[in-house]
Design a protein around this motif. Sequence first.
Motif, PDB file in Angstrom:
ATOM      1  N   ASP A  71       0.830  -1.209   0.000  1.00 24.40           N
ATOM      2  CA  ASP A  71       0.000   0.000   0.000  1.00 24.40           C
ATOM      3  C   ASP A  71       0.862   1.256   0.000  1.00 24.40           C
ATOM      4  O   ASP A  71       2.080   1.208   0.153  1.00 24.40           O
ATOM      5  N   ASN A  72       0.189   2.380  -0.187  1.00 24.83           N
ATOM      6  CA  ASN A  72       0.811   3.707  -0.121  1.00 24.83           C
ATOM      7  C   ASN A  72       1.889   3.920  -1.179  1.00 24.83           C
ATOM      8  O   ASN A  72       2.922   4.545  -0.926  1.00 24.83           O
ATOM      9  N   ILE A  73       1.662   3.382  -2.386  1.00 21.40           N
ATOM     10  CA  ILE A  73       2.513   3.687  -3.528  1.00 21.40           C
ATOM     11  C   ILE A  73       1.964   4.958  -4.169  1.00 21.40           C
ATOM     12  O   ILE A  73       0.766   5.066  -4.415  1.00 21.40           O
ATOM     13  N   SER A  74       2.823   5.939  -4.445  1.00 23.36           N
ATOM     14  CA  SER A  74       2.323   7.216  -4.955  1.00 23.36           C
ATOM     15  C   SER A  74       3.090   7.685  -6.186  1.00 23.36           C
ATOM     16  O   SER A  74       4.285   7.434  -6.322  1.00 23.36           O
ATOM     17  N   GLU A  77      -0.114  13.049  -7.465  1.00 29.56           N
ATOM     18  CA  GLU A  77      -1.234  13.149  -6.530  1.00 29.56           C
ATOM     19  C   GLU A  77      -1.907  11.807  -6.280  1.00 29.56           C
ATOM     20  O   GLU A  77      -2.724  11.679  -5.371  1.00 29.56           O
ATOM     21  N   TRP A  78      -1.571  10.779  -7.075  1.00 28.79           N
ATOM     22  CA  TRP A  78      -2.219   9.478  -6.940  1.00 28.79           C
ATOM     23  C   TRP A  78      -1.540   8.635  -5.872  1.00 28.79           C
ATOM     24  O   TRP A  78      -0.318   8.648  -5.724  1.00 28.79           O
ATOM     25  N   CYS A  79      -2.339   7.888  -5.128  1.00 27.51           N
ATOM     26  CA  CYS A  79      -1.803   6.967  -4.126  1.00 27.51           C
ATOM     27  C   CYS A  79      -2.654   5.707  -4.139  1.00 27.51           C
ATOM     28  O   CYS A  79      -3.884   5.776  -4.190  1.00 27.51           O
ATOM     29  N   GLY A  80      -1.994   4.547  -4.120  1.00 25.92           N
ATOM     30  CA  GLY A  80      -2.728   3.299  -4.149  1.00 25.92           C
ATOM     31  C   GLY A  80      -1.827   2.133  -3.818  1.00 25.92           C
ATOM     32  O   GLY A  80      -0.752   2.294  -3.231  1.00 25.92           O
ATOM     33  N   SER A  81      -2.250   0.931  -4.191  1.00 26.61           N
ATOM     34  CA  SER A  81      -1.458  -0.264  -3.928  1.00 26.61           C
ATOM     35  C   SER A  81      -0.850  -0.789  -5.214  1.00 26.61           C
ATOM     36  O   SER A  81      -1.292  -0.450  -6.313  1.00 26.61           O
ATOM     37  N   GLU A 111      -6.716  -1.350  -9.023  1.00 31.84           N
ATOM     38  CA  GLU A 111      -6.390   0.069  -8.954  1.00 31.84           C
ATOM     39  C   GLU A 111      -6.690   0.775 -10.274  1.00 31.84           C
ATOM     40  O   GLU A 111      -6.590   0.177 -11.350  1.00 31.84           O
ATOM     41  N   ARG A 113      -5.788   4.641 -12.052  1.00 29.70           N
ATOM     42  CA  ARG A 113      -5.179   5.967 -11.973  1.00 29.70           C
ATOM     43  C   ARG A 113      -5.703   6.808 -13.139  1.00 29.70           C
ATOM     44  O   ARG A 113      -5.188   6.742 -14.243  1.00 29.70           O
TER      45      ARG A 113
END
Length: 274
Positions: A71-74, A77-81, A111, A113
């Motif tokens: 998790d918390n891959i950015s 402005e995008w952040c996800g898994s 996910e 983006r």
Amino acid sequence: MEKATALLGSLFGRGVAEQDAAKVKELFVYPIKGCRGISVPFACVSPTAVKAPDMYPLQIPLFQDTFQRIDNISVWEWCGSAFDQGENAANWFSTYLGKPSRLVRFDTESEVRPIDENYARGYKTMFSDEYPFLMISQSSLDTLNKHLTESLPINRFRPNIFVEGCEPFAEDLWQTLRINGLTFHGVKLCARCKVPTLNQETGIAEKEPTETLSKFRSGEILFSGKKARGKVFFGQNLICEESLNPKACLGKVIRVGDMVHVVKKINSSAEAAT
């Protein structure tokens, strides 16, 4: 003849005559964000072998059931898994870069983006900077290099589609274009960050090309100071219309040597989206 061509175009749904504007000179793919691009003869799935000086080649499987999600891959402005690519890849990059690192793959199943809807509503990308494609012309690069003390190669700017045979910065004006049956839309001029200033041979940041681009490719100059102040622009960001329907682009590829047909364009860079 032009009127007849336009009429035929409208009958077949294009609405305007297509013009041969340029030819694809090179194609580049970037399997790993921020790493070296690979020049390919046509756009297709490429081997995922990673190489670096004094390192053994890293082989990364395309499919594996044991990938763990992180998790918390950015990106901006995008952040996800994303899927972690395992200890072997992590050790390889950590050793080469000299700091703890892990390699992850975008999780396309869970996910999304999205691209900024102000420029392309409904489209999406993965770990690319902002948009899935970047186009630059040889003549634009040549014009920039004429202003530089030392010429720069195209790899400084990391395009996907490198074209030739058009006027300098003609790509700024292309709103709709077709390449080998695929329809692309120019949605936003590419505002350059500091990446083009990094010498890829030494890893050292330099003043160029940003310093020179600011003299004739800044927002203040291109758009009469009305918008995009403090930014410099080089290249056109693209989206592919058929990407919204995978069946529409099944079996279609872009090849070096393909002609670029312009369907719609604007009159000047001042009208371009930024």
